[in-house]
Structures are given as C-alpha cells and as structure tokens.
Design a protein around this motif. Structure first.
Motif, PDB file in Angstrom:
ATOM      1  N   ARG A 195       4.109   0.567   3.251  1.00 25.99           N
ATOM      2  CA  ARG A 195       5.182  -0.322   3.719  1.00 25.99           C
ATOM      3  C   ARG A 195       5.029  -0.595   5.211  1.00 25.99           C
ATOM      4  NH1 ARG A 195       9.763   2.589   0.636  1.00 25.99           N
ATOM      5  NH2 ARG A 195      10.006   1.228  -1.170  1.00 25.99           N
ATOM      6  N   ALA A 196       4.773   0.473   5.964  1.00 25.12           N
ATOM      7  CA  ALA A 196       4.666   0.320   7.419  1.00 25.12           C
ATOM      8  C   ALA A 196       3.481  -0.570   7.784  1.00 25.12           C
ATOM      9  CB  ALA A 196       4.526   1.688   8.086  1.00 25.12           C
ATOM     10  N   VAL A 197       2.354  -0.327   7.135  1.00 27.67           N
ATOM     11  CA  VAL A 197       1.160  -1.113   7.459  1.00 27.67           C
ATOM     12  C   VAL A 197       1.350  -2.573   7.080  1.00 27.67           C
ATOM     13  CG1 VAL A 197      -1.228  -1.519   6.755  1.00 27.67           C
ATOM     14  CG2 VAL A 197      -0.485   0.776   7.398  1.00 27.67           C
ATOM     15  N   SER A 198       1.893  -2.828   5.903  1.00 30.72           N
ATOM     16  CA  SER A 198       1.986  -4.223   5.464  1.00 30.72           C
ATOM     17  C   SER A 198       3.007  -4.996   6.296  1.00 30.72           C
ATOM     18  CB  SER A 198       2.297  -4.306   3.964  1.00 30.72           C
ATOM     19  OG  SER A 198       3.534  -3.693   3.685  1.00 30.72           O
ATOM     20  N   THR A 199       4.108  -4.350   6.667  1.00 37.95           N
ATOM     21  CA  THR A 199       5.095  -5.079   7.472  1.00 37.95           C
ATOM     22  C   THR A 199       4.641  -5.191   8.931  1.00 37.95           C
ATOM     23  OG1 THR A 199       6.421  -3.080   7.866  1.00 37.95           O
ATOM     24  CG2 THR A 199       7.034  -4.432   5.980  1.00 37.95           C
ATOM     25  N   THR A 200       3.905  -4.200   9.416  1.00 40.99           N
ATOM     26  CA  THR A 200       3.332  -4.319  10.761  1.00 40.99           C
ATOM     27  C   THR A 200       2.326  -5.463  10.808  1.00 40.99           C
ATOM     28  OG1 THR A 200       3.611  -1.965  11.239  1.00 40.99           O
ATOM     29  CG2 THR A 200       1.956  -3.134  12.533  1.00 40.99           C
ATOM     30  N   LEU A 201       1.516  -5.535   9.761  1.00 41.30           N
ATOM     31  CA  LEU A 201       0.524  -6.609   9.679  1.00 41.30           C
ATOM     32  C   LEU A 201       1.224  -7.969   9.694  1.00 41.30           C
ATOM     33  CD1 LEU A 201      -2.512  -7.316   9.150  1.00 41.30           C
ATOM     34  CD2 LEU A 201      -1.975  -7.268   6.720  1.00 41.30           C
TER      35      LEU A 201
END
Lengths: 189, 189
Positions: free
Chosen positions: A99-105
């Motif tokens: 979740r963190a990686v995809s929303t950061t991206l």
C-alpha cells in the motif's frame, strides 16, 4: 542531497539499490528497511538516509529493477489463470508496505520525473500483459471481450487498488469474480 | 509545528480552513494555494505554511468540510444518472489537483490518523450512496446486480481512479460503459 554525479556517491547509491533488491527478493517489501539495507550494502545508515530519506521511494526503485511477477506467462484456461493472478495481486495489496509503495508511487510521480517513469513502466507492463493474454483468449474462443483489451487493466486492477488504498479493505473472491465477469462473456459461462 | 491547543493558533487554523473552503467552492481545487488562502484568511503566508507545509493536505481538509457532490440524489432511469455521475467523477480525476489530493489522501492516510479518518469518510460516503442507489434500482426492477451493492463503489470508481492515478490517462466513455455493464444486468439491455 548527495551529488548524483560524484563517483563515490554513485557507487554507494548502486550498492544500496542492489542490497534493497536482494532484500526484496529474499524477504518481501517488509525486509527493505534503512537498517537492513545499510547492513547488507556495507554502508552507514546515514548514507542510506542521505540517498533515500524515506524507505518507500527506495522500495519503489528496488521494485522497478526486479521482474514484475504479476500477469506473466499466461496459461489456459485463461479464466483460471486470471483468477490466480488477480488473487495474488489482491493479497499483495493487503500488505501495508505494498500500500505504501503504490500510493507513494502514484503521489510522487506527480512531481518527480524519475518516479513518473517508474509509474508509467509499471502501468505499461501490467496493461500490456493483460491485453496480450485476453487477446489470445479471445482468439481461442475463450472469451468475447466487453471492452478493448488495453482497458482491461484498469477494469481488473482498479477495483482492487481502490479497495486497498481508498477503502482499506480486502478484495475478496466475490469482488474478484465480479471483475472477471466484467471483462467479457466467457465461453464456459 | 504550531500547537493544536493554543487558542490563537486554533483561531488562525480555523480561519485558514474557512478561506480554503471558500476558495474551493468558488474556484475549484486549483484556487486553493498558500498565497490565495493567506490573502483570504487575513493571515501571513508563513502562518499558512506553519499549519500546512504542503497545499494538498490543506485541500484534503477543506474538501472534507464541503458537501461531497458525487453520487448524491439519484434520479431515474438509474443508468442515465449513473453515467452522468461517473462521467463527472472521471472529469474531476483528470485534474492534476484532484490527482494530487486523492493520492496524497491515500498515501498520508497510512500514517496520519486524521487523514485516515478523512479517507474513511470519503470512501464511506461514496460506497453508501452508490449502494443505496443501486439497491433502489434493483428493487424497482431496473437492474439485477452482479455483486453486493457495497462492492459497487470499488468496481465503479476503482477503474477510473487507477486510470487517473496509475495510468495517467482519461477514463473515456467506453470504459465508463464497461463499468456500468459490469455492475449487473440492466432491464433495458
């Protein structure tokens, strides 16, 4: 910010990325922490923080350098393969790190060209793979598509992405079956 | 960081939020900038920056205090209403500011309780409204739903959200029609 052209800085950057990639492949997204990466790369923790003040962008970069495991190498029946792949994506999207990686991206891509290139690469691979698999399935008579195959990724992955990042809930098998049915009329229906 | 309990700080915070809300309603998301908000609130720009170092979280807060305009007050035929509403959401999601706000919300909600409450509120309103409209439509015989009505928001909004924030492209009418068809069997099909 470390200079992007200083050779020593570039070497430590490369060592950090290699360490992050190794840790990602060995232990999944949760293994890619500043402490672990510094240990593995043989650099000080401060060096890792200087290059990547936050863990998510480092994880995004590391992910971009490992093969994307989803929607690859379709098997038949296509519907069974698709159910397995979508379920695997749904399970990944339940992890806080993913979740963190995809929303950061998605967020950082709006103002960071490098991150935007990762986003485009990521989106392109998923859309291309799913389109190719569905075109082949249609050619074999397995499905009559309800939309152009290039739209399939948005229709298939979008609901799971929204469920994970906006609704903070699980994409269960009922939602996944609704997605599979939405893509077209399956010949075995 | 300004104290959240100091009365003067709370007053300026309130004035800034009111100004942001007014600007949002008058000029849309692009109008909510630090400069405009400071002018309207009658506070220094530094005060706005102290409370909200970045514009997106301020916009998220302001948005949470204005009525959500989407999927409200369904009309019949439900399919025509739904097409209009989804098209309106798709057009909003093409705006860079709306992309920024929605991805900031999704990203920041992972570690900020206040933002997470906004996310849950936002997701809940959309899911509730769409579920109610579709349940009513099914009761009237307009549609036989292909999934539980609470799953409809993910299936309907998710593809447009993914198209906007991951694929950086437009949800055109073909995708919107595919979404509408995915929700169930419409009696007029």
């Amino acid at each position: 910010m470390a200079s992007e052209t200083d050779p020593r800085s570039m070497r430590s950057r490369e060592a950090i990325l290699n360490a992050a990639r190794e840790l990602l492949l060995e232990g999944g997204p949760t293994a890619v922490t500043h402490v672990h990466v510094a240990d593995r790369a043989g650099v000080g923790r401060a060096t890792v923080y200087r290059h990547w003040p936050q863990a998510e962008p480092l994880l995004v970069e590391a992910m971009a350098t490992v093969p994307m495991p989803f929607l690859d190498k379709p098997t038949t029946p296509t519907r069974d393969w698709l159910r397995r792949e979508l379920t695997a994506i749904a399970r990944q999207l339940e992890l806080d790190d993913v979740r963190a990686v995809s929303t950061t991206l998605a967020n950082t891509a709006l103002w960071d060209e490098n991150m935007d290139a990762r986003r485009a690469q990521f989106a392109g691979i998923l859309a291309d793979r799913l389109a190719a698999a569905l075109d082949d399935a249609q050619a074999r008579g397995e499905i009559t598509l309800a939309l152009t195959s290039r739209d399939a990724a948005a229709l298939a992955i979008g609901p799971m992405y929204y469920r994970s990042t906006i609704e903070h809930a699980t994409a269960d098998s009922a939602l996944i079956e609704a997605i599979i049915a939405a893509l077209g009329t399956w010949s075995t229906d």
